[in-house]
Design a protein around this motif. Sequence first.
Motif, PDB file in Angstrom:
ATOM      1  N   MET A  19      -2.074   1.773  -5.470  1.00  0.00           N
ATOM      2  CA  MET A  19      -3.457   1.676  -5.062  1.00  0.00           C
ATOM      3  C   MET A  19      -3.944   2.993  -4.497  1.00  0.00           C
ATOM      4  O   MET A  19      -3.246   3.209  -3.295  1.00  0.00           O
ATOM      5  N   LEU A  20      -5.084   3.674  -4.752  1.00  0.00           N
ATOM      6  CA  LEU A  20      -5.317   4.895  -4.024  1.00  0.00           C
ATOM      7  C   LEU A  20      -6.447   4.423  -3.015  1.00  0.00           C
ATOM      8  O   LEU A  20      -7.325   3.574  -3.308  1.00  0.00           O
ATOM      9  N   SER A  21      -6.583   5.094  -2.028  1.00  0.00           N
ATOM     10  CA  SER A  21      -7.488   4.919  -1.013  1.00  0.00           C
ATOM     11  C   SER A  21      -7.737   6.369  -0.204  1.00  0.00           C
ATOM     12  O   SER A  21      -6.648   7.128  -0.258  1.00  0.00           O
ATOM     13  N   PRO A  22      -9.238   6.612   0.236  1.00  0.00           N
ATOM     14  CA  PRO A  22      -9.159   7.850   0.852  1.00  0.00           C
ATOM     15  C   PRO A  22      -8.580   7.893   2.179  1.00  0.00           C
ATOM     16  O   PRO A  22      -8.964   7.223   2.988  1.00  0.00           O
ATOM     17  N   ALA A  23      -7.781   9.078   2.521  1.00  0.00           N
ATOM     18  CA  ALA A  23      -6.892   9.027   3.854  1.00  0.00           C
ATOM     19  C   ALA A  23      -8.096   9.044   4.883  1.00  0.00           C
ATOM     20  O   ALA A  23      -8.944   9.767   4.981  1.00  0.00           O
ATOM     21  N   GLN A  49      -4.087  -3.734   6.427  1.00  0.00           N
ATOM     22  CA  GLN A  49      -3.818  -4.933   5.721  1.00  0.00           C
ATOM     23  C   GLN A  49      -3.124  -4.374   4.589  1.00  0.00           C
ATOM     24  O   GLN A  49      -2.364  -5.171   3.960  1.00  0.00           O
ATOM     25  N   MET A  50      -3.600  -3.022   3.896  1.00  0.00           N
ATOM     26  CA  MET A  50      -2.945  -2.753   2.902  1.00  0.00           C
ATOM     27  C   MET A  50      -1.552  -1.961   3.186  1.00  0.00           C
ATOM     28  O   MET A  50      -0.579  -2.675   2.523  1.00  0.00           O
ATOM     29  N   PHE A  51      -1.661  -1.219   3.991  1.00  0.00           N
ATOM     30  CA  PHE A  51      -0.166  -0.324   4.396  1.00  0.00           C
ATOM     31  C   PHE A  51       1.013  -1.018   4.984  1.00  0.00           C
ATOM     32  O   PHE A  51       2.219  -0.637   4.997  1.00  0.00           O
ATOM     33  N   ILE A  72      -1.125   4.684  -2.137  1.00  0.00           N
ATOM     34  CA  ILE A  72      -1.353   6.108  -1.957  1.00  0.00           C
ATOM     35  C   ILE A  72      -2.569   6.550  -1.182  1.00  0.00           C
ATOM     36  O   ILE A  72      -3.866   6.207  -1.730  1.00  0.00           O
ATOM     37  N   ALA A  73      -2.644   7.136  -0.297  1.00  0.00           N
ATOM     38  CA  ALA A  73      -3.716   7.859   0.715  1.00  0.00           C
ATOM     39  C   ALA A  73      -3.874   9.285  -0.011  1.00  0.00           C
ATOM     40  O   ALA A  73      -3.129   9.995   0.059  1.00  0.00           O
ATOM     41  N   VAL A  74      -5.091   9.256  -0.503  1.00  0.00           N
ATOM     42  CA  VAL A  74      -5.349  10.494  -1.268  1.00  0.00           C
ATOM     43  C   VAL A  74      -6.396  11.432  -0.052  1.00  0.00           C
ATOM     44  O   VAL A  74      -7.320  10.870   0.430  1.00  0.00           O
ATOM     45  N   GLU A  75      -6.228  12.636  -0.260  1.00  0.00           N
ATOM     46  CA  GLU A  75      -7.129  13.601   0.812  1.00  0.00           C
ATOM     47  C   GLU A  75      -8.274  13.853   0.170  1.00  0.00           C
ATOM     48  O   GLU A  75      -8.484  14.870  -0.672  1.00  0.00           O
ATOM     49  N   GLY A  76      -9.220  13.069   0.575  1.00  0.00           N
ATOM     50  CA  GLY A  76     -10.687  13.090  -0.115  1.00  0.00           C
ATOM     51  C   GLY A  76     -11.311  11.881   0.419  1.00  0.00           C
ATOM     52  O   GLY A  76     -10.944  11.364   1.317  1.00  0.00           O
ATOM     53  N   VAL A  77     -12.589  11.722  -0.804  1.00  0.00           N
ATOM     54  CA  VAL A  77     -13.283  10.453  -0.321  1.00  0.00           C
ATOM     55  C   VAL A  77     -12.932   9.582  -1.719  1.00  0.00           C
ATOM     56  O   VAL A  77     -12.203   9.887  -2.682  1.00  0.00           O
ATOM     57  N   VAL A  94       2.038   6.702   1.175  1.00  0.00           N
ATOM     58  CA  VAL A  94       2.700   8.015   0.598  1.00  0.00           C
ATOM     59  C   VAL A  94       1.087   8.799   0.741  1.00  0.00           C
ATOM     60  O   VAL A  94       0.015   8.517   0.240  1.00  0.00           O
ATOM     61  N   LEU A  95       1.069  10.146   1.237  1.00  0.00           N
ATOM     62  CA  LEU A  95       0.050  10.964   1.198  1.00  0.00           C
ATOM     63  C   LEU A  95       0.034  11.866   0.177  1.00  0.00           C
ATOM     64  O   LEU A  95       0.772  12.656  -0.161  1.00  0.00           O
TER      65      LEU A  95
END
Length: 495
Positions: A183-187, A197-199, A209-214, A476-477
Amino acid sequence: MQYVSTRATRASASRNPETFSSILLGGLAPDGGLFMPAEYPRVSGEELNAWRKLPYAELAYEILRKFATDIPEADIKALTAKTYTADVYRNARAGESAADITPLRTLEEEGSQGVGTKLVLQALSNGPTLAFKDMAMQLLGNLFEYALAKNEDELNIFGATSGDTGSAAEYAMRGKRGVRVFMLSPAGKMSPFQTAQMFSLQDPNIFNIAVEGVFDDCQDLVKAVSNDLSFKARHKIGTVNSINWARVVAQVVYYFRGYLAATTDNSQKVSFTVPSGNFGNICAGHIARMMGLPIDKLVVATNENDVLDEFFRTGVYRVRKSSETYHTSSPSMDISKASNFERFIYDLVGRDSERTHALFRKVETHGGFDLSGGPDADGDEFKRVGEYGFVSGKSTHADRLETIRMVADDYGIVIDTHTADGIKVAREHMTPGVTMIVLETALAAKFNETILDALGTDAERPAGFEDIESLPQKFVLMRPNVDEMKTFIAAHTGL
């Protein structure tokens, strides 16, 4: 019931009709389009009357079996009975019954004896993650496990979330045989509660997976991986995002429930206001209306990221760049590329898949399209929007705070920020004699920072969520890089 792609062309790999089971575990069609039923099943007045007193699980069965005609009806009934129980939807608040699953609460009423204009809130957030996404995701988890067990197969779910989809999917899939979730989410863009709740989930089949963006960067990654058909097949990639047709169908159910609970006979119409960013939730309302549910208006409520409001006011669909997407206090709607919007456009242009394909190819190359009928427009289909009942409005941070205070002061209910957007816009589109139902998005506890700002007190939390932010977190980032994402997935699937 057969399904076709919104982008099917003469050369398309997904031109041939599919069954519900064949598209259940996937997301995008092979040609990059979204699956739609070849025709909408219709619901008769007699059926509506027969459904009025059904428990939620049985209503879900009646609707789902119209779309999943290739699954034995006894299996569908068992799946809906397993999903929609008071034990699963146990977070009902004072004055609500968990057995009702989606209880209604009247906020405003003019007239007497139930006749007149009403503003009604439909509670959809009594599930395990306190958000409306649980209504569909719990069923999807059981459907996935059912389908995988029949074929002794496995599935790697790859999805993106702006807040609530991720936790709802992970809670629905944790412990499910043969399923992994990436699962991707915006960091840094979700609320602390949503993030926790997720992490905080430590299950070995859950990968955050925290993504550097929106959010749009996350969604673009999901689409890019899904469009690599060989990678998708090799690593058995599926999705739970609202591009998944089964999830949209599950959301259709609560429109029927809301209508049946708010009316006494089929001569009455209701309207629905839906806080919307990705267009999945209100797309389910569009489908319910196409099935024959007596809906007057479908009101799209946006926040400052007002791409959908702009379209329904002007006919211009203009996506924003990541740098132009605002980070707001209703973050689950911080979206500028509404992935389900294509389903409505497909209907709006007369189910012309080649035209739909051309329009969304223009989105990819030019950032949008114009159906206003002007001299430089791409068409004039916007004139038909009214036939589908759509109107829209926008809410800002200041509106949000004011609405949260008003609802707390006048009705003794603390609402979340997205629901506040919905109520603010709903009040602008009330019609005399027509009940307006606002679909609740989440419980206020998920956005406590804004609640504290608005009311000066913390939002009440259901039991078990008191200290969720203090739990250890695992994630993870990563950068928004498709190749790096594929490498990570491949390293953790074992395929």
